[in-house]
Design a protein around this motif. Structure first.
Motif, mmCIF file in Angstrom:
data_model
loop_
_atom_site.group_PDB
_atom_site.id
_atom_site.type_symbol
_atom_site.label_atom_id
_atom_site.label_comp_id
_atom_site.label_asym_id
_atom_site.label_seq_id
_atom_site.Cartn_x
_atom_site.Cartn_y
_atom_site.Cartn_z
ATOM 1 N N GLU A 185 0.821 -1.207 0.000
ATOM 2 C CA GLU A 185 0.000 0.000 0.000
ATOM 3 C C GLU A 185 0.863 1.268 0.000
ATOM 4 O O GLU A 185 0.493 2.298 0.572
ATOM 5 C CB GLU A 185 -0.961 0.000 1.183
ATOM 6 C CG GLU A 185 -1.934 -1.177 1.163
ATOM 7 C CD GLU A 185 -2.877 -1.186 2.342
ATOM 8 O OE1 GLU A 185 -3.809 -1.996 2.322
ATOM 9 O OE2 GLU A 185 -2.668 -0.377 3.268
ATOM 10 N N LEU A 186 2.012 1.168 -0.643
ATOM 11 C CA LEU A 186 2.893 2.308 -0.813
ATOM 12 C C LEU A 186 3.072 2.547 -2.308
ATOM 13 O O LEU A 186 3.349 1.614 -3.050
ATOM 14 C CB LEU A 186 4.248 2.051 -0.165
ATOM 15 C CG LEU A 186 4.255 1.856 1.358
ATOM 16 C CD1 LEU A 186 5.643 1.455 1.827
ATOM 17 C CD2 LEU A 186 3.799 3.121 2.072
ATOM 18 N N THR A 187 2.909 3.780 -2.739
ATOM 19 C CA THR A 187 2.984 4.098 -4.151
ATOM 20 C C THR A 187 4.432 4.210 -4.586
ATOM 21 O O THR A 187 5.143 5.144 -4.207
ATOM 22 C CB THR A 187 2.256 5.425 -4.434
ATOM 23 O OG1 THR A 187 0.911 5.326 -3.965
ATOM 24 C CG2 THR A 187 2.263 5.722 -5.926
ATOM 25 N N ASN B 91 6.910 -2.473 6.094
ATOM 26 C CA ASN B 91 6.531 -1.222 5.429
ATOM 27 C C ASN B 91 7.573 -0.126 5.647
ATOM 28 O O ASN B 91 7.887 0.654 4.746
ATOM 29 C CB ASN B 91 5.174 -0.731 5.944
ATOM 30 C CG ASN B 91 4.023 -1.344 5.188
ATOM 31 O OD1 ASN B 91 4.210 -2.193 4.323
ATOM 32 N ND2 ASN B 91 2.824 -0.944 5.533
ATOM 33 N N SER C 129 9.417 1.786 2.619
ATOM 34 C CA SER C 129 9.201 3.232 2.447
ATOM 35 C C SER C 129 10.489 3.972 2.128
ATOM 36 O O SER C 129 10.467 5.061 1.563
ATOM 37 C CB SER C 129 8.559 3.826 3.702
ATOM 38 O OG SER C 129 9.496 3.948 4.763
ATOM 39 N N ASN D 2 3.890 7.549 5.129
ATOM 40 C CA ASN D 2 3.586 8.036 3.785
ATOM 41 C C ASN D 2 4.488 9.210 3.392
ATOM 42 O O ASN D 2 4.902 9.329 2.232
ATOM 43 C CB ASN D 2 2.116 8.456 3.694
ATOM 44 C CG ASN D 2 1.182 7.272 3.687
ATOM 45 O OD1 ASN D 2 1.560 6.177 3.279
ATOM 46 N ND2 ASN D 2 -0.041 7.464 4.148
ATOM 47 N N ASN E 95 7.870 7.823 2.550
ATOM 48 C CA ASN E 95 7.765 7.153 1.260
ATOM 49 C C ASN E 95 7.788 8.166 0.115
ATOM 50 O O ASN E 95 8.411 7.941 -0.924
ATOM 51 C CB ASN E 95 6.483 6.331 1.210
ATOM 52 C CG ASN E 95 6.350 5.536 -0.069
ATOM 53 O OD1 ASN E 95 7.217 4.750 -0.412
ATOM 54 N ND2 ASN E 95 5.251 5.735 -0.788
ATOM 55 N N MET E 96 7.134 9.303 0.315
ATOM 56 C CA MET E 96 7.092 10.345 -0.712
ATOM 57 C C MET E 96 8.492 10.885 -0.995
ATOM 58 O O MET E 96 8.894 11.031 -2.154
ATOM 59 C CB MET E 96 6.184 11.488 -0.258
ATOM 60 C CG MET E 96 6.048 12.605 -1.289
ATOM 61 S SD MET E 96 5.202 14.072 -0.632
ATOM 62 C CE MET E 96 6.469 14.751 0.457
#
Length: 245
Positions: free
Chosen positions: A89-91, A127, A131, A215, A218-219
């Motif tokens: 669920e990480l882009t 995760n 990330s 998130n 991760n970005m």
């Protein structure tokens, strides 16, 4: 082995010495010799790893570097792949092993340092680990049984690396002379924003704070930033805080 630059293989929290030794053998099969270990469960050095490596592959273990944390292990790298069989669920861009190693060769040819992360045997990368990667490598396997053991994952990736035998012409990154930011520079940028956003009360409600931080991290790792980009983002945040004060 050739002295030409190659990807770094990073074993994150490996659990069994035998699997570390098997990974070393797989790496040497395909001319790879730079291994990094992040917090190995049974400490280091590990006699079981040496026994499994058997012979020449012991040189990979002799040169292996050990790090207490993942950020330290990847801090000097420019681009990092995370191997995982599951959606986190990480882009992030998703590559097959073949596509990933072709991309690695292109990046190395233009002077970048590339790493590939492999997770612990029981559950793979978390995760938090994924990330911090720029992209994901996923193997097209049986969806009812997608798990590969550590040695297999290293072997498959190493095989795809050696298959990229065509000479690669260095590619200009098209960043107007900008030098890509290192992993440690991106890590420090993430720390800077997280600290200041924490002070400003951004991570609210508390029940969602961990996911918001994940998130955000991760970005940062997903963005192809130059050193100038990182410096500008630090400066923007400092100016905003100065004006607020």
């Amino acid at each position: 082995m050739s002295a030409a630059p190659k990807p770094v293989f990073i074993l994150v929290r490996p659990q069994m010495g035998e699997n570390i030794g098997a990974a070393a053998r797989a790496m040497l099969n395909f001319g790879l010799d730079t291994m990094r270990l992040v917090d190995p469960r049974d400490g280091w050095p590990n006699p079981r790893a040496v026994a499994m490596a058997s012979g020449a592959a012991g040189q990979v273990l002799d040169r292996a570097a050990v790090f207490p944390t993942l950020p330290e292990a990847i801090g000097d790298l420019d681009f990092v792949f995370a191997t995982t069989a599951r959606s986190r669920e990480l882009t992030k861009p998703i590559y097959s092993p073949e596509e990933a190693m072709a991309e690695a060769r292109l990046r190395i040819a233009r002077g970048e340092r590339v790493g590939v992360m492999f997770g612990p045997e029981r559950a793979g990368l978390e995760n938090e680990d994924v990330s911090r990667a720029n992209a994901i490598i996923t193997v097209p396997v049986n969806p009812d049984f997608p798990s590969l053991n550590l040695g297999q994952a290293v072997l498959l990736t190493g095989y795809e690396w050696i298959r990229q035998t065509e000479p690669v012409t260095p590619v200009q990154p098209g960043l107007a002379g900008g030098e890509p930011a290192s992993r440690i520079e991106i890590e420090k940028l993430g720390d800077h924003y997280e600290e200041r956003l924490e002070e400003a009360g951004f991570f609210f409600p508390e029940t969602k704070a961990a996911g918001m931080k994940l998130n955000l991290r991760n970005m940062w790792s997903r963005m192809g930033m130059t050193r100038a980009d990182v410096q500008m983002l630090h400066g923007m945040l400092r100016q905003l805080l100065r004006n607020r004060g």
